[in-house]
Design an enzyme around this catalytic site. Structure first.
Site, PDB file in Angstrom:
ATOM      1  N   ARG A 228       9.023   5.460  30.332  1.00 27.41           N
ATOM      2  CA  ARG A 228       9.381   4.929  29.016  1.00 27.41           C
ATOM      3  C   ARG A 228      10.895   4.779  28.930  1.00 27.41           C
ATOM      4  O   ARG A 228      11.644   5.626  29.372  1.00 27.41           O
ATOM      5  CB  ARG A 228       8.888   5.852  27.906  1.00 27.41           C
ATOM      6  CG  ARG A 228       7.393   5.718  27.628  1.00 27.41           C
ATOM      7  CD  ARG A 228       6.949   6.636  26.527  1.00 27.41           C
ATOM      8  NE  ARG A 228       7.039   8.023  26.927  1.00 27.41           N
ATOM      9  CZ  ARG A 228       8.015   8.855  26.615  1.00 27.41           C
ATOM     10  NH1 ARG A 228       9.017   8.450  25.847  1.00 27.41           N
ATOM     11  NH2 ARG A 228       8.017  10.088  27.033  1.00 27.41           N
TER      12      ARG A 228
ATOM     13  N   TYR B  87       5.363  -0.963  32.306  1.00 31.99           N
ATOM     14  CA  TYR B  87       5.070   0.461  32.476  1.00 31.99           C
ATOM     15  C   TYR B  87       4.168   0.964  31.336  1.00 31.99           C
ATOM     16  O   TYR B  87       4.441   0.693  30.159  1.00 31.99           O
ATOM     17  CB  TYR B  87       6.363   1.297  32.532  1.00 31.99           C
ATOM     18  CG  TYR B  87       6.033   2.775  32.428  1.00 31.99           C
ATOM     19  CD1 TYR B  87       5.418   3.422  33.496  1.00 31.99           C
ATOM     20  CD2 TYR B  87       6.215   3.485  31.246  1.00 31.99           C
ATOM     21  CE1 TYR B  87       5.004   4.741  33.394  1.00 31.99           C
ATOM     22  CE2 TYR B  87       5.814   4.816  31.131  1.00 31.99           C
ATOM     23  CZ  TYR B  87       5.213   5.433  32.209  1.00 31.99           C
ATOM     24  OH  TYR B  87       4.794   6.732  32.099  1.00 31.99           O
TER      25      TYR B  87
ATOM     26  N   LYS C 182       1.301   5.535  22.906  1.00 27.17           N
ATOM     27  CA  LYS C 182       2.422   6.098  22.139  1.00 27.17           C
ATOM     28  C   LYS C 182       2.791   5.221  20.947  1.00 27.17           C
ATOM     29  O   LYS C 182       3.099   5.710  19.867  1.00 27.17           O
ATOM     30  CB  LYS C 182       3.634   6.318  23.050  1.00 27.17           C
ATOM     31  CG  LYS C 182       3.377   7.352  24.158  1.00 27.17           C
ATOM     32  CD  LYS C 182       2.950   8.633  23.558  1.00 27.17           C
ATOM     33  CE  LYS C 182       2.488   9.755  24.443  1.00 27.17           C
ATOM     34  NZ  LYS C 182       2.851  10.006  25.775  1.00 27.17           N
TER      35      LYS C 182
ATOM     36  N   HIS D 225       1.478  14.563  19.282  1.00 25.39           N
ATOM     37  CA  HIS D 225       1.527  14.507  20.749  1.00 25.39           C
ATOM     38  C   HIS D 225       0.920  15.811  21.291  1.00 25.39           C
ATOM     39  O   HIS D 225       1.634  16.685  21.761  1.00 25.39           O
ATOM     40  CB  HIS D 225       2.993  14.355  21.177  1.00 25.39           C
ATOM     41  CG  HIS D 225       3.197  14.030  22.623  1.00 25.39           C
ATOM     42  ND1 HIS D 225       4.403  14.201  23.256  1.00 25.39           N
ATOM     43  CD2 HIS D 225       2.359  13.523  23.564  1.00 25.39           C
ATOM     44  CE1 HIS D 225       4.308  13.825  24.520  1.00 25.39           C
ATOM     45  NE2 HIS D 225       3.079  13.420  24.730  1.00 25.39           N
TER      46      HIS D 225
ATOM     47  N   SER E 233       6.636  15.500  27.132  1.00 30.00           N
ATOM     48  CA  SER E 233       6.119  14.747  28.269  1.00 30.00           C
ATOM     49  C   SER E 233       6.330  15.519  29.569  1.00 30.00           C
ATOM     50  O   SER E 233       7.403  16.077  29.791  1.00 30.00           O
ATOM     51  CB  SER E 233       6.835  13.402  28.364  1.00 30.00           C
ATOM     52  OG  SER E 233       6.617  12.684  27.176  1.00 30.00           O
TER      53      SER E 233
ATOM     54  N   CYS F 279       5.109  18.313  30.610  1.00 29.71           N
ATOM     55  CA  CYS F 279       5.289  19.767  30.470  1.00 29.71           C
ATOM     56  C   CYS F 279       3.968  20.522  30.465  1.00 29.71           C
ATOM     57  O   CYS F 279       3.915  21.683  30.086  1.00 29.71           O
ATOM     58  CB  CYS F 279       6.094  20.083  29.227  1.00 29.71           C
ATOM     59  SG  CYS F 279       7.828  19.616  29.382  1.00 29.71           S
TER      60      CYS F 279
ATOM     61  N   ASP G  72      -3.371  14.280  25.442  1.00 32.95           N
ATOM     62  CA  ASP G  72      -2.058  13.730  25.050  1.00 32.95           C
ATOM     63  C   ASP G  72      -1.873  13.541  23.549  1.00 32.95           C
ATOM     64  O   ASP G  72      -0.779  13.738  23.047  1.00 32.95           O
ATOM     65  CB  ASP G  72      -1.839  12.386  25.774  1.00 32.95           C
ATOM     66  CG  ASP G  72      -0.373  11.998  25.876  1.00 32.95           C
ATOM     67  OD1 ASP G  72       0.437  12.856  26.268  1.00 32.95           O
ATOM     68  OD2 ASP G  72      -0.025  10.844  25.559  1.00 32.95           O
TER      69      ASP G  72
ATOM     70  N   ARG H   8       1.477   7.724  38.032  1.00 30.93           N
ATOM     71  CA  ARG H   8       0.385   8.167  37.155  1.00 30.93           C
ATOM     72  C   ARG H   8      -0.948   7.587  37.592  1.00 30.93           C
ATOM     73  O   ARG H   8      -1.016   6.689  38.433  1.00 30.93           O
ATOM     74  CB  ARG H   8       0.694   7.749  35.714  1.00 30.93           C
ATOM     75  CG  ARG H   8       1.938   8.461  35.182  1.00 30.93           C
ATOM     76  CD  ARG H   8       1.999   8.517  33.684  1.00 30.93           C
ATOM     77  NE  ARG H   8       3.131   9.341  33.272  1.00 30.93           N
ATOM     78  CZ  ARG H   8       3.060  10.373  32.428  1.00 30.93           C
ATOM     79  NH1 ARG H   8       1.904  10.714  31.895  1.00 30.93           N
ATOM     80  NH2 ARG H   8       4.127  11.074  32.103  1.00 30.93           N
TER      81      ARG H   8
HETATM   82  P1  GTP Z   1       2.599  13.647  29.692  1.00 30.21           P
HETATM   83  O1  GTP Z   1       1.413  12.927  30.230  1.00 30.21           O
HETATM   84  O2  GTP Z   1       3.886  13.067  30.173  1.00 30.21           O
HETATM   85  O3  GTP Z   1       2.597  13.794  28.211  1.00 30.21           O
HETATM   86  O4  GTP Z   1       2.627  15.100  30.407  1.00 30.21           O
HETATM   87  P2  GTP Z   1       1.752  16.433  30.256  1.00 30.21           P
HETATM   88  O5  GTP Z   1       2.330  17.267  29.173  1.00 30.21           O
HETATM   89  O6  GTP Z   1       0.315  16.115  30.178  1.00 30.21           O
HETATM   90  O7  GTP Z   1       2.082  17.191  31.639  1.00 30.21           O
HETATM   91  P3  GTP Z   1       1.158  17.529  32.909  1.00 30.21           P
HETATM   92  O8  GTP Z   1       0.036  18.448  32.575  1.00 30.21           O
HETATM   93  O9  GTP Z   1       0.810  16.264  33.591  1.00 30.21           O
HETATM   94  O10 GTP Z   1       2.179  18.344  33.827  1.00 30.21           O
HETATM   95  C1  GTP Z   1       3.376  17.785  34.274  1.00 30.21           C
HETATM   96  C2  GTP Z   1       3.988  18.608  35.381  1.00 30.21           C
HETATM   97  O11 GTP Z   1       4.094  19.973  35.002  1.00 30.21           O
HETATM   98  C3  GTP Z   1       3.178  18.570  36.671  1.00 30.21           C
HETATM   99  O12 GTP Z   1       4.068  18.429  37.751  1.00 30.21           O
HETATM  100  C4  GTP Z   1       2.516  19.915  36.722  1.00 30.21           C
HETATM  101  O13 GTP Z   1       2.304  20.325  38.041  1.00 30.21           O
HETATM  102  C5  GTP Z   1       3.493  20.817  35.975  1.00 30.21           C
HETATM  103  N1  GTP Z   1       2.780  21.899  35.265  1.00 30.21           N
HETATM  104  C6  GTP Z   1       1.736  21.766  34.425  1.00 30.21           C
HETATM  105  N2  GTP Z   1       1.287  22.961  33.988  1.00 30.21           N
HETATM  106  C7  GTP Z   1       2.085  23.893  34.553  1.00 30.21           C
HETATM  107  C8  GTP Z   1       2.137  25.325  34.483  1.00 30.21           C
HETATM  108  O14 GTP Z   1       1.363  25.985  33.792  1.00 30.21           O
HETATM  109  N3  GTP Z   1       3.121  25.929  35.219  1.00 30.21           N
HETATM  110  C9  GTP Z   1       3.999  25.225  35.982  1.00 30.21           C
HETATM  111  N4  GTP Z   1       4.920  25.902  36.662  1.00 30.21           N
HETATM  112  N5  GTP Z   1       3.968  23.866  36.071  1.00 30.21           N
HETATM  113  C10 GTP Z   1       3.039  23.219  35.367  1.00 30.21           C
HETATM  114  C1  SPV Z   2       4.444  10.735  28.023  1.00 27.26           C
HETATM  115  O1  SPV Z   2       5.500  10.335  28.540  1.00 27.26           O
HETATM  116  O2  SPV Z   2       4.416  11.609  27.111  1.00 27.26           O
HETATM  117  C2  SPV Z   2       3.156  10.202  28.494  1.00 27.26           C
HETATM  118  C3  SPV Z   2       3.171   9.046  29.371  1.00 27.26           C
HETATM  119  O3  SPV Z   2       2.107  10.677  28.100  1.00 27.26           O
HETATM  120  S1  SPV Z   2       3.509   7.576  28.513  1.00 27.26           S
HETATM  121  O4  SPV Z   2       2.254   6.956  28.180  1.00 27.26           O
HETATM  122  O5  SPV Z   2       4.293   6.791  29.420  1.00 27.26           O
HETATM  123  O6  SPV Z   2       4.249   7.855  27.306  1.00 27.26           O
HETATM  124 MN    MN Z   3       2.487  12.354  26.670  1.00 29.28          MN
END
Ligand code: GTP
Ligand code: SPV
Ligand code: MN
Length: 594
Positions: A73, A201, A210, A230, A252, A254, A281, A379
């Site tokens: 984004r 993207y 979003k 979110h 995002s 996290c 999400d 992704r």
């Molecule tokens: P968006 O789709 O961007 O909103 O992200 P999200 O909040 O769904 O994050 P996601 O679960 O995809 O995790 C993103 C990154 O954080 C990945 O590289 C994971 O491996 C890492 N991660 C997720 N959960 C944990 C955790 O509990 N501990 C650690 N150390 N890393 C984590």
């Molecule tokens: C985020 O960045 O929080 C996502 C991916 O979930 S996007 O759809 O690109 O915003």
């Molecule tokens: Mn997100």
């Protein structure tokens, strides 16, 4: 042009008007059928937009590569266009609507010449639910159509909802020249309209996500007294078979996706916990007739981060993405399967990287840095229905009742593993003061700590001061308020190593959260909120270095006093719009920290 499947004059007039602007050669209405989707896949393959992956190993899966400067984004090109600047607030980029339309029109004008315009009617939330909202996206990208068919409930069925003249979000997208200098992501909440141009993207172009479900929806939600957040939504089935539902807001990249479908760790599995995934999400939440907060996931698919996804970190996602999945910006292997940093199995000896170049492990670029096979924000798009832990309540029209709201961020220092807010108002303060280190999901400097209230900084469609007021007000119309918590999976020791094992092990923390919600355990009152008695978090089967667990639960008064300075600076941005209650909470916290 195929047959126009609607009698709605409002819809037809708008589609015609936009077609006049963009001048496509052809217009195709998306009906949601398998035949039409297959046809689009064939066309997208022959145009090179997608590459079919190994049919045996990954049936129905495709790979897509975006332009090199179009991989996340672009928040600096994202605008909230309200008549008054103050209505967009200090955290949003703002442009007056007239200026924004004019600027974008010069880019949209004739942008679809030689292309087809696809009309995608889509419902965010179950079709026909009173919780749901409808949008129509016009796009010249087959990739967008194929993704929207996964991420939303799209097709003719949705148009039936509009026959009575009901309002819908008017979403216009064109790749145009995919030129970052001619890229704009514009939101007109007062017109229920989104215009996105010059990008391909996901977060910029899958306009149901979003743009609609957070920026536009948050604006509508304030007026209609609900919440567009979110947040992931998950059910935790307790050993007695009762399922409790929680939502969690992390910025995002996290950990929302990972948490939403975790597998109970060995030491805890024996108790009989089971996780049910509703969303990873976005959550739309309303106060229902029983006075509690109920949540639906407006989406029907995951747009998840690929790197780091493997059978250890997220086995449910690995199972989800074996079929009918679109991969974006990952590495292509010789056998037409895919790979990314932190994927299962061995590092491939060669492949084609996310930019389409031959790749070998350890290869360095001109600056001497190791070339990644997959982009850090690569992704996949996959249907929720593929997920082994998908909840049977996903299609329920009024969703699930929420017991706890969890906020969290990526903080190397400061925030302990978990704490509970002192009450609702303090919980809003905890959410409003969230901060996190920047990840690859947005363009900018990685690792920099930035304030991200409720993980909504990039997604709130109006003045965030008013948004905090709205959250406070929502508490007043609830008879049964969820309890509010804060978690941090990312705290490190002095040598920078993450202390908490995370992923499935996070259930140990969720168990404590549910025990608190149900008054099953006490807690230690600290200046920042309630912390667990160390013995109340079940650590069966886990091993910690000496003092590591104590460190995870540490509250350092000095560090928190430092944090107060950052919070104050942030709050000052909002001037008079910041609710007095939050300044009160700030003062109380300062006093408690003395
Ligand atoms: P968006 O789709 O961007 O909103 O992200 P999200 O909040 O769904 O994050 P996601 O679960 O995809 O995790 C993103 C990154 O954080 C990945 O590289 C994971 O491996 C890492 N991660 C997720 N959960 C944990 C955790 O509990 N501990 C650690 N150390 N890393 C984590
Ligand atoms: C985020 O960045 O929080 C996502 C991916 O979930 S996007 O759809 O690109 O915003
Ligand atoms: Mn997100």
């Amino acid at each position: 042009m195929n047959k126009i499947p609607t009698t709605s004059k409002k819809v037809k007039d708008w589609v015609n008007k936009m077609a006049k602007l963009c001048q496509p050669d052809n217009i195709i209405w998306i009906d949601g059928s398998d035949e039409q989707r297959k046809q689009l896949e064939l066309e997208a393959m022959s145009s090179g937009e997608i590459i079919q992956l190994n049919k045996e190993k990954l049936p129905g899966c495709f790979l897509h590569r975006t332009a090199i400067d179009d991989v996340a984004r672009t928040e600096h090109l994202t605008f909230i266009c309200t008549k008054n600047k103050n209505d967009a607030g200090p955290t949003n980029n703002w442009m007056p609507p007239a200026t924004a339309y004019k600027k974008a029109k010069t880019i949209f004008k004739g942008a679809m010449k030689g292309r087809t315009m696809y009309v995608i009617p889509f419902s965010m939330g179950p079709v026909g639910s009173a919780f749901s909202k409808i949008g129509i996206e016009l796009t010249d990208s087959r990739y967008v159509v194929l993704n929207m068919l996964i991420m939303t409930r799209a097709g003719e069925l949705v148009l039936r909802q509009l026959e009575n003249g009901r309002d819908f979000t008017k979403c216009l997208h064109s790749k145009a020249e995919l030129d970052i200098k001619k890229r704009l992501i514009l939101h007109f909440p007062e017109d229920n309209t989104i215009w996105s141009v010059g990008s391909g993207y996901g977060g910029n172009v899958l306009l149901g996500k979003k743009c609609l479900s957070l920026r536009i929806a948050s604006f509508i939600a304030r007026k209609e007294k609900w919440l567009a957040e979110h947040m992931l939504i998950m059910g935790i089935e307790e050993p007695n078979g009762h399922v409790e539902y929680i939502v969690a807001a992390f910025p995002s990249a996290c950990g929302k996706t990972n948490l939403a479908m975790l597998i109970p760790p060995e030491g805890l599995k024996i108790k009989g916990y089971r996780i049910w995934t509703l969303g990873d999400d976005i959550a739309w939440m309303r106060v229902d007739t029983d006075g509690s907060l109920w949540a639906i996931n407006p989406e029907s698919g995951f747009f998840g981060v690929a790197p780091g996804t493997n059978s250890k970190t997220n086995p449910n996602m690995v199972a989800t993405i074996q079929k009918n999945t679109i991969y974006t910006n990952v590495l292509l292997k010789k056998d037409d399967t895919i790979w990314w940093e932190g994927a299962d199995g061995e590092v491939p000896s060669e492949g084609i990287d996310w930019q389409g170049r031959p790749w070998k492990p350890g290869q360095k670029d001109a600056k001497g840095e190791v070339v990644k096979g997959a982009h850090p924000n690569s992704r996949f798009t996959a249907p929720i229905a593929n997920c082994p832990s998908a909840s049977f309540r996903i299609d329920q029209h009024h969703g699930v009742p929420i017991s706890a709201i969890v906020f969290g961020g990526r903080r190397e220092h400061l925030a302990p593993l978990v704490y509970q807010s002192l009450n609702w108002q303090h919980g809003i303060f905890v959410g409003a003061t969230m901060a996190s280190e920047r990840t690859a999901a947005q363009v900018g400097k990685l690792g920099e700590v930035r304030r991200d209230p409720m993980a909504m900084f990039p997604f709130c469609g109006y003045n965030m001061g008013d948004y905090f007021k709205h959250w406070l007000g929502m508490g007043k119309i609830m008879a049964k308020r969820p309890k509010i918590f804060h978690v941090n999976w990312f705290k490190t020791n002095d040598s920078g190593k993450i202390l908490w094992p995370g992923f499935g092990e996070n259930l140990r923390v969720l168990e404590w959260i549910l025990n608190r919600c149900n008054n099953r355990v006490g807690a230690i009152k600290t200046p920042i909120g309630y912390l667990p008695y160390p013995g109340d978090i079940d650590l069966t089967g886990l091993e910690f270095a000496p003092h590591a667990f104590e460190k995870l639960l540490e509250v350092s008064k000095n560090d928190w006093q430092e944090e107060l300075k950052g919070i104050k600076e942030f709050f000052k941005l909002f001037k008079k719009t910041l609710p007095k209650e939050l300044w009160d909470e700030f003062e109380s916290l300062s006093k408690r920290l003395k």
